[in-house]
Design a protein around this motif. Structure first.
Motif, short mmCIF file in Angstrom:
data_model
loop_
_atom_site.label_atom_id
_atom_site.label_comp_id
_atom_site.label_asym_id
_atom_site.label_seq_id
_atom_site.Cartn_x
_atom_site.Cartn_y
_atom_site.Cartn_z
N LEU A 28 -17.04 -77.71 62.43
CA LEU A 28 -16.58 -77.94 63.75
C LEU A 28 -17.74 -78.88 64.45
CD1 LEU A 28 -14.20 -78.03 65.96
CD2 LEU A 28 -15.31 -75.98 66.64
N VAL A 29 -17.61 -80.13 64.31
CA VAL A 29 -18.58 -80.86 65.03
C VAL A 29 -18.15 -81.45 66.32
CG1 VAL A 29 -20.19 -83.17 64.76
CG2 VAL A 29 -19.49 -81.93 62.80
N PRO A 30 -18.74 -81.11 67.40
CA PRO A 30 -18.30 -81.29 68.71
C PRO A 30 -17.84 -83.24 68.81
CG PRO A 30 -20.32 -80.69 69.06
CD PRO A 30 -20.20 -80.21 67.51
N GLY A 31 -16.97 -83.26 69.68
CA GLY A 31 -16.69 -84.85 69.80
C GLY A 31 -17.66 -85.51 70.67
N GLY A 37 -28.33 -84.16 75.08
CA GLY A 37 -27.89 -83.60 73.64
C GLY A 37 -27.38 -82.23 73.52
N HIS A 38 -26.71 -81.79 74.54
CA HIS A 38 -25.94 -80.78 74.40
C HIS A 38 -24.48 -80.92 74.02
CE1 HIS A 38 -28.66 -79.31 77.90
NE2 HIS A 38 -29.16 -78.80 76.68
N ARG A 39 -23.90 -79.99 73.00
CA ARG A 39 -22.62 -80.21 72.54
C ARG A 39 -21.52 -80.05 73.57
NH1 ARG A 39 -25.94 -77.02 69.42
NH2 ARG A 39 -26.03 -77.25 67.15
N ARG A 40 -20.49 -80.95 73.55
CA ARG A 40 -19.46 -81.03 74.33
C ARG A 40 -18.05 -81.11 73.50
NH1 ARG A 40 -20.89 -79.40 79.36
NH2 ARG A 40 -18.95 -80.19 79.79
N TYR A 41 -17.15 -79.97 73.88
CA TYR A 41 -15.95 -80.01 73.29
C TYR A 41 -14.76 -80.51 73.94
CZ TYR A 41 -18.95 -76.90 70.15
OH TYR A 41 -19.85 -76.58 69.44
N GLY A 42 -13.92 -81.28 73.35
CA GLY A 42 -12.96 -81.83 73.75
C GLY A 42 -11.77 -81.08 73.26
N ASP A 43 -10.48 -81.47 73.67
CA ASP A 43 -9.03 -80.78 73.43
C ASP A 43 -8.91 -80.76 71.84
OD1 ASP A 43 -8.67 -80.06 76.04
OD2 ASP A 43 -7.32 -81.99 76.39
N ALA A 44 -9.33 -81.91 71.17
CA ALA A 44 -8.91 -81.99 69.63
C ALA A 44 -9.86 -80.86 69.07
CB ALA A 44 -9.18 -83.46 69.19
N ARG A 51 -7.45 -73.48 64.68
CA ARG A 51 -6.86 -73.35 63.34
C ARG A 51 -8.13 -72.71 62.45
NH1 ARG A 51 -3.90 -79.12 62.16
NH2 ARG A 51 -2.25 -79.18 63.78
N ILE A 52 -9.29 -72.90 62.75
CA ILE A 52 -10.35 -72.39 61.99
C ILE A 52 -10.35 -70.90 62.03
CG2 ILE A 52 -12.92 -72.05 61.87
CD1 ILE A 52 -13.27 -74.88 62.67
N LEU A 53 -10.35 -70.49 63.19
CA LEU A 53 -10.07 -69.24 63.82
C LEU A 53 -9.02 -68.08 62.99
CD1 LEU A 53 -11.30 -68.86 67.49
CD2 LEU A 53 -12.73 -68.47 65.03
N PHE A 54 -7.76 -69.10 62.84
CA PHE A 54 -6.45 -68.80 62.30
C PHE A 54 -6.77 -68.31 60.95
CE2 PHE A 54 -2.88 -69.47 59.39
CZ PHE A 54 -1.82 -68.96 60.14
N TYR A 55 -7.47 -69.31 60.19
CA TYR A 55 -7.52 -69.18 58.61
C TYR A 55 -8.73 -68.17 58.52
CZ TYR A 55 -4.85 -73.20 57.58
OH TYR A 55 -3.75 -73.94 57.40
N LEU A 68 -8.81 -76.82 53.58
CA LEU A 68 -7.62 -76.82 54.45
C LEU A 68 -7.37 -77.64 55.39
CD1 LEU A 68 -6.95 -72.99 54.27
CD2 LEU A 68 -5.44 -74.56 53.02
N LEU A 69 -8.37 -78.02 56.41
CA LEU A 69 -8.49 -78.54 57.46
C LEU A 69 -8.63 -80.25 57.20
CD1 LEU A 69 -10.51 -76.70 60.01
CD2 LEU A 69 -8.15 -76.69 60.08
#
Length: 256
Positions: A28-31, A37-44, A51-55, A68-69
């Motif tokens: 899961l590489v933040p978009g 340089g801080h990680r920022r996560y979008g809706d995707a 999905r990761i947590l589901f599996y 799977l992803l």
């Protein structure tokens, strides 16, 4: 909108360290990254994390989750196929959890019934005579009584040594009563009544208070219920009926 790693950790119920790890292994590489340089996560990114947590909840290792992803991302698995797979995996997981729950319930029931022994210990003490063979029926018959509740309270404290000592006492009493029946001594005789009294006191000592009226009721069951009758008659032919009469005679001599 985009979110910080701390915000996402709070949304998803995971640790910041976990998200850092997912980034490091490419799962899961933040978009985006901030100017600092801080990680920022979008809706995707959040959807992929879901999905990761589901599996992961289904027990898949991280490398299989990544595969799977990747299949989904490259179009090798269409959305409908993905949903069907999730449904199949969830169904299998539910079945497994139901089996686990049933196993735990069985263990809880055995402990509640006071049989706190390993299978090896149970066989060592009881052999092929399962001590809770009739446990369910006993609860149906007497589950609402104080005698039943007291029996469960006491039995829950018994150790392997206690069960062995109890069984030894039963075996000793059985041998003496069988010899009495084989010797054609009458059930109204002194020895038979004394052994009937010993039988009553054994119940009171190990399970619940057994007054004479209750002991009479048990005696009636020993001959009316074929399983109890077979159990006592296996010690000596006619022993169940003999014991019933001895119990009645003993009760009569103590309650006049």
């Amino acid at each position: 909108m985009n979110y910080s790693v701390g915000q996402v950790a709070g949304f998803a119920g995971v640790t910041v360290r976990t998200l850092h790890h997912y980034d490091e292994i490419g799962l899961l590489v933040p978009g985006e990254r901030s100017t600092a340089g801080h990680r920022r996560y979008g809706d995707a990114d959040l959807e992929r994390l879901q999905r990761i947590l589901f599996y992961r909840e289904l027990g898949f290792p991280l490398d299989e989750v990544a595969a799977l992803l990747d299949d989904e991302a490259t179009g090798r698995a269409d959305p409908r196929a993905h949903l069907r797979r999730q449904h199949d995996l969830l169904t299998a997981r539910i079945e497994k959890l139901q089996k686990m729950a049933a196993a735990v319930e069985h263990a809880m029931e055995a402990r509640r019934m006071g049989i706190n022994l390993t299978p090896e210990e149970r066989f060592e003490v009881f052999g092929d005579k399962d001590p809770d063979r009739y446990a369910e029926e006993a609860e149906q018959r007497w589950g609402g009584t104080e005698a039943y509740a007291e029996s469960q309270r006491r039995a829950a404290r018994y150790t392997k040594a206690d069960w062995q000592r109890m069984k030894d006492q039963v075996d000793d009493w059985s041998a003496r009563y069988a010899a009495l029946v084989t010797g054609a001594e009458p059930p109204t005789g002194e020895r038979a009544m004394d052994l009937a009294e010993e039988h009553r006191r054994h119940i009171s000592a190990w399970f619940y208070d057994c007054p004479y009226a209750l002991h009479r009721g048990l005696a009636a069951m020993y001959v009316s219920d074929e399983r109890f009758k077979a159990f006592y008659d296996s010690m000596a032919p006619g022993l169940a009926e003999h014991l019933k009469e001895a119990i009645e005679a003993n009760a009569a001599r103590h309650t006049v």
